[in-house]
Design a protein around this motif. Structure first.
Motif, PDB file in Angstrom:
ATOM      1  N   LYS A 112       0.861  -1.178   0.000  1.00  0.00           N
ATOM      2  CA  LYS A 112       0.000   0.000   0.000  1.00  0.00           C
ATOM      3  C   LYS A 112       0.895   1.224   0.000  1.00  0.00           C
ATOM      4  CE  LYS A 112      -3.772  -2.058   2.719  1.00  0.00           C
ATOM      5  NZ  LYS A 112      -4.552  -1.959   3.985  1.00  0.00           N
ATOM      6  N   ARG A 113       0.441   2.275  -0.662  1.00  0.00           N
ATOM      7  CA  ARG A 113       1.210   3.518  -0.669  1.00  0.00           C
ATOM      8  C   ARG A 113       0.790   4.330   0.563  1.00  0.00           C
ATOM      9  NH1 ARG A 113       4.398   6.146  -4.293  1.00  0.00           N
ATOM     10  NH2 ARG A 113       4.386   8.427  -4.298  1.00  0.00           N
ATOM     11  N   ILE A 114       1.526   4.145   1.638  1.00  0.00           N
ATOM     12  CA  ILE A 114       1.140   4.695   2.933  1.00  0.00           C
ATOM     13  C   ILE A 114       1.646   6.133   3.087  1.00  0.00           C
ATOM     14  CG2 ILE A 114       1.499   4.447   5.427  1.00  0.00           C
ATOM     15  CD1 ILE A 114       1.553   1.447   5.004  1.00  0.00           C
ATOM     16  N   LYS A 115       0.804   6.976   3.647  1.00  0.00           N
ATOM     17  CA  LYS A 115       1.177   8.347   3.949  1.00  0.00           C
ATOM     18  C   LYS A 115       1.225   8.540   5.452  1.00  0.00           C
ATOM     19  CE  LYS A 115      -0.927  10.332  -0.226  1.00  0.00           C
ATOM     20  NZ  LYS A 115      -1.876  11.338  -0.753  1.00  0.00           N
ATOM     21  N   PRO A 116       2.317   9.072   5.993  1.00  0.00           N
ATOM     22  CA  PRO A 116       2.365   9.345   7.426  1.00  0.00           C
ATOM     23  C   PRO A 116       1.418  10.483   7.789  1.00  0.00           C
ATOM     24  CG  PRO A 116       4.328  10.199   6.348  1.00  0.00           C
ATOM     25  CD  PRO A 116       3.563   9.435   5.303  1.00  0.00           C
ATOM     26  N   ASP A 117       0.880  10.427   9.001  1.00  0.00           N
ATOM     27  CA  ASP A 117       0.009  11.508   9.474  1.00  0.00           C
ATOM     28  C   ASP A 117       0.813  12.763   9.787  1.00  0.00           C
ATOM     29  OD1 ASP A 117      -2.123   9.811   9.255  1.00  0.00           O
ATOM     30  OD2 ASP A 117      -2.236   9.330  11.387  1.00  0.00           O
ATOM     31  N   VAL A 118       2.005  12.574  10.332  1.00  0.00           N
ATOM     32  CA  VAL A 118       2.851  13.693  10.743  1.00  0.00           C
ATOM     33  C   VAL A 118       4.301  13.360  10.432  1.00  0.00           C
ATOM     34  CG1 VAL A 118       3.614  15.166  12.661  1.00  0.00           C
ATOM     35  CG2 VAL A 118       1.274  14.278  12.638  1.00  0.00           C
ATOM     36  N   VAL A 119       5.042  14.338   9.937  1.00  0.00           N
ATOM     37  CA  VAL A 119       6.492  14.229   9.780  1.00  0.00           C
ATOM     38  C   VAL A 119       7.121  15.426  10.474  1.00  0.00           C
ATOM     39  CG1 VAL A 119       8.443  14.250   8.183  1.00  0.00           C
ATOM     40  CG2 VAL A 119       6.375  12.970   7.597  1.00  0.00           C
ATOM     41  N   THR A 120       8.099  15.172  11.326  1.00  0.00           N
ATOM     42  CA  THR A 120       8.793  16.270  12.001  1.00  0.00           C
ATOM     43  C   THR A 120      10.281  16.180  11.712  1.00  0.00           C
ATOM     44  OG1 THR A 120       9.203  15.071  14.073  1.00  0.00           O
ATOM     45  CG2 THR A 120       7.085  16.205  13.857  1.00  0.00           C
ATOM     46  N   LEU A 121      10.914  17.327  11.583  1.00  0.00           N
ATOM     47  CA  LEU A 121      12.353  17.411  11.359  1.00  0.00           C
ATOM     48  C   LEU A 121      12.955  18.362  12.381  1.00  0.00           C
ATOM     49  CD1 LEU A 121      12.527  17.727   7.452  1.00  0.00           C
ATOM     50  CD2 LEU A 121      12.897  15.671   8.830  1.00  0.00           C
ATOM     51  N   ALA A 122      14.159  18.040  12.831  1.00  0.00           N
ATOM     52  CA  ALA A 122      14.839  18.888  13.815  1.00  0.00           C
ATOM     53  C   ALA A 122      15.818  19.844  13.146  1.00  0.00           C
ATOM     54  CB  ALA A 122      15.566  18.015  14.836  1.00  0.00           C
ATOM     55  N   TYR A 123      15.760  19.940  11.806  1.00  0.00           N
ATOM     56  CA  TYR A 123      16.670  20.821  11.092  1.00  0.00           C
ATOM     57  C   TYR A 123      15.916  21.528   9.976  1.00  0.00           C
ATOM     58  CZ  TYR A 123      16.837  16.392   8.487  1.00  0.00           C
ATOM     59  OH  TYR A 123      16.503  15.226   7.842  1.00  0.00           O
ATOM     60  N   ASP A 124      16.465  22.650   9.532  1.00  0.00           N
ATOM     61  CA  ASP A 124      15.852  23.388   8.432  1.00  0.00           C
ATOM     62  C   ASP A 124      16.089  22.648   7.122  1.00  0.00           C
ATOM     63  OD1 ASP A 124      14.972  25.543  10.042  1.00  0.00           O
ATOM     64  OD2 ASP A 124      16.998  26.419   9.993  1.00  0.00           O
ATOM     65  N   THR A 125      15.115  22.712   6.223  1.00  0.00           N
ATOM     66  CA  THR A 125      15.211  22.019   4.946  1.00  0.00           C
ATOM     67  C   THR A 125      15.572  22.994   3.834  1.00  0.00           C
ATOM     68  OG1 THR A 125      12.847  22.316   4.490  1.00  0.00           O
ATOM     69  CG2 THR A 125      13.507  20.342   5.681  1.00  0.00           C
ATOM     70  N   ALA A 126      16.396  22.514   2.908  1.00  0.00           N
ATOM     71  CA  ALA A 126      16.788  23.353   1.777  1.00  0.00           C
ATOM     72  C   ALA A 126      15.684  23.461   0.740  1.00  0.00           C
ATOM     73  CB  ALA A 126      18.056  22.781   1.134  1.00  0.00           C
ATOM     74  N   PRO A 178       1.817  19.963   5.989  1.00  0.00           N
ATOM     75  CA  PRO A 178       3.196  20.472   6.027  1.00  0.00           C
ATOM     76  C   PRO A 178       4.084  19.583   6.888  1.00  0.00           C
ATOM     77  CG  PRO A 178       1.875  21.656   7.617  1.00  0.00           C
ATOM     78  CD  PRO A 178       0.939  20.696   6.919  1.00  0.00           C
ATOM     79  N   ILE A 179       5.381  19.681   6.666  1.00  0.00           N
ATOM     80  CA  ILE A 179       6.349  19.028   7.544  1.00  0.00           C
ATOM     81  C   ILE A 179       6.651  19.979   8.690  1.00  0.00           C
ATOM     82  CG2 ILE A 179       8.752  18.250   7.714  1.00  0.00           C
ATOM     83  CD1 ILE A 179       8.478  17.107   4.915  1.00  0.00           C
ATOM     84  N   GLU A 180       6.574  19.472   9.901  1.00  0.00           N
ATOM     85  CA  GLU A 180       6.712  20.313  11.083  1.00  0.00           C
ATOM     86  C   GLU A 180       8.169  20.420  11.524  1.00  0.00           C
ATOM     87  OE1 GLU A 180       4.161  18.885  14.150  1.00  0.00           O
ATOM     88  OE2 GLU A 180       2.396  18.747  12.842  1.00  0.00           O
ATOM     89  N   LYS A 181       8.563  21.599  11.970  1.00  0.00           N
ATOM     90  CA  LYS A 181       9.906  21.812  12.532  1.00  0.00           C
ATOM     91  C   LYS A 181       9.792  21.694  14.050  1.00  0.00           C
ATOM     92  CE  LYS A 181      14.210  23.126  12.910  1.00  0.00           C
ATOM     93  NZ  LYS A 181      14.579  24.538  12.769  1.00  0.00           N
ATOM     94  N   THR A 182      10.440  20.663  14.628  1.00  0.00           N
ATOM     95  CA  THR A 182      10.438  20.459  16.073  1.00  0.00           C
ATOM     96  C   THR A 182      11.854  20.082  16.503  1.00  0.00           C
ATOM     97  OG1 THR A 182       9.963  18.086  16.001  1.00  0.00           O
ATOM     98  CG2 THR A 182       8.074  19.578  15.898  1.00  0.00           C
ATOM     99  N   ASP A 183      11.967  19.490  17.674  1.00  0.00           N
ATOM    100  CA  ASP A 183      13.283  19.044  18.130  1.00  0.00           C
ATOM    101  C   ASP A 183      13.496  17.553  17.872  1.00  0.00           C
ATOM    102  OD1 ASP A 183      11.463  18.065  19.905  1.00  0.00           O
ATOM    103  OD2 ASP A 183      12.502  18.739  21.716  1.00  0.00           O
ATOM    104  N   ALA A 184      12.631  16.932  17.040  1.00  0.00           N
ATOM    105  CA  ALA A 184      12.716  15.495  16.782  1.00  0.00           C
ATOM    106  C   ALA A 184      12.623  15.211  15.291  1.00  0.00           C
ATOM    107  CB  ALA A 184      11.609  14.753  17.518  1.00  0.00           C
ATOM    108  N   ASN A 185      13.248  14.108  14.869  1.00  0.00           N
ATOM    109  CA  ASN A 185      13.126  13.607  13.501  1.00  0.00           C
ATOM    110  C   ASN A 185      12.242  12.364  13.557  1.00  0.00           C
ATOM    111  OD1 ASN A 185      15.343  15.399  12.348  1.00  0.00           O
ATOM    112  ND2 ASN A 185      16.477  14.262  13.911  1.00  0.00           N
ATOM    113  N   SER A 186      11.016  12.477  13.073  1.00  0.00           N
ATOM    114  CA  SER A 186      10.090  11.359  13.278  1.00  0.00           C
ATOM    115  C   SER A 186       9.066  11.250  12.166  1.00  0.00           C
ATOM    116  CB  SER A 186       9.364  11.516  14.620  1.00  0.00           C
ATOM    117  OG  SER A 186       8.507  12.637  14.595  1.00  0.00           O
ATOM    118  N   LEU A 187       8.549  10.027  12.014  1.00  0.00           N
ATOM    119  CA  LEU A 187       7.414   9.709  11.151  1.00  0.00           C
ATOM    120  C   LEU A 187       6.317   9.164  12.056  1.00  0.00           C
ATOM    121  CD1 LEU A 187       9.395   7.666   8.470  1.00  0.00           C
ATOM    122  CD2 LEU A 187       8.583  10.004   8.164  1.00  0.00           C
ATOM    123  N   VAL A 188       5.110   9.701  11.940  1.00  0.00           N
ATOM    124  CA  VAL A 188       3.986   9.250  12.755  1.00  0.00           C
ATOM    125  C   VAL A 188       2.911   8.685  11.831  1.00  0.00           C
ATOM    126  CG1 VAL A 188       2.252   9.882  14.465  1.00  0.00           C
ATOM    127  CG2 VAL A 188       4.483  11.037  14.468  1.00  0.00           C
TER     128      VAL A 188
END
Length: 335
Positions: A160-174, A187-197
């Protein structure tokens, strides 16, 4: 280095070749003896060499998201690890839990943690501060790669082509839109964690072990690409290799292929036209070859084959197959 790390570096060089980079030049610039690596005789690749390998691959390809695109393309590259995980797992949740243990075989830059709540489960990548300081560029690229790789491997486990509900990154994206495309979340969220939910419904989803067999078939087809360090291929040949290596999750669109090769769809079309072929022709040639392989194996229902090859409707696949072979999939399989 252990066997899994050697396999990983080998695949990184193979992907660089796919991007028309010279593995000889990459290794020379990174202080790696390519001939010794090929022979795997007393090979030791230091953290600095690995960091330099990432830096040079990104620089020579003019792609700051080299790791993200590598992760998107490498479903088959870590099959040695994936195969072991599948053999010890029955569900997606079990597979990801075991994958967290295996991650140390590939990198010591971070840990992978899998946790579960009543409604969701998450995969988090936790850097080791001391090692992050030693190899900052490699860490960033490996985080990008691992997040993309986990997402696409979950696809492969359940078809199945699964989509995560939330993606967070602890760094700025280019390039935020490109992260959103590859990681399928906006949107991809900027937090203090790198995670897929993910939605919790996928946790107990049974693994389709038959699809692992399919991956093995495709790995054999792609072995020349993964194990041969040669350059100078035409663009259409490199794209064909990419499609073969990643076909078990369907055909990527022209836009997805162009993004992975770090170019625009218009530019990619123009270069292919100069070689006398279109992307549609390349995709159809792979679809036809794989459709015949799947049907002749007798292991896969026609509806599943249709999905694997990127057709949302069985009728569309049937029409295409008859155009290629003069026969319907049902008739062909009965033969």
């Amino acid at each position: 280095m252990n066997d899994f790390q050697l396999l990983f570096v080998s695949n990184l060089l193979g992907y660089a070749t796919q991007r028309n980079l010279s593995p000889e030049r990459l290794c020379t610039l990174s202080g790696i003896d390519l001939e010794a690596f090929k022979q795997q005789t007393s090979v030791v690749i230091t953290p600095k060499q690995l960091n330099d390998l990432w830096l040079n691959a990104s620089h020579l390809s003019n792609d700051p998201l080299f790791g993200l695109h590598f992760g998107e393309s490498m479903q088959l590259a870590a099959l040695g690890v994936v195969g072991q995980i599948i053999q010890t797992s029955k569900t997606v949740g079990e597979a990801l839990t075991h994958a967290a243990d295996f991650i140390q075989l590939l990198t010591n830059l971070f840990d992978m943690d899998v946790s579960r709540t009543d409604r969701t489960f998450s995969v988090q990548f936790i850097p080791h501060p001391d090692r992050a300081a030693e190899s900052p560029f490699a860490l960033r690229q490996m985080l990008d790669l691992s997040m993309a790789f986990v997402l696409h491997e979950v696809d492969g486990l359940v078809l199945k082509r699964i989509k995560p509900d939330v993606v967070t990154l602890a760094y700025d994206t280019a390039d935020t839109p490109e992260y959103e495309r590859v990681l399928r979340c906006r949107p991809i969220e900027k937090t203090d964690a790198n995670s897929l939910v993910f939605d919790g419904q996928y946790w107990d989803e049974p693994i389709l072990t038959a699809n692992h067999e399919l991956q093995q078939i495709l790995l054999q087809k792609a072995s020349a690409l993964l194990n041969t360090f040669g350059t100078g291929q035409l663009l259409n040949e490199r794209i064909l290799n990419y499609l073969i290596a990643n076909a078990y999750l369907g055909m990527p669109t022209l836009e997805e292929i162009a993004a992975n090769f770090n170019t625009s769809s218009r530019s990619l079309q123009r270069k292919l036209q100069e070689e006398g072929v279109t992307y549609q022709q390349l995709a159809d040639s792979i679809r036809k070859s794989l459709a015949v392989t799947y049907l002749e194996s007798g292991r896969y229902p026609i509806k599943e084959i249709s999905y694997l090859l990127g057709y949302n409707e069985l009728s569309a696949f049937s029409r295409a197959f008859k155009r290629w072979t003069g026969s319907t999939p049902v008739t062909y399989q009965k033969r």
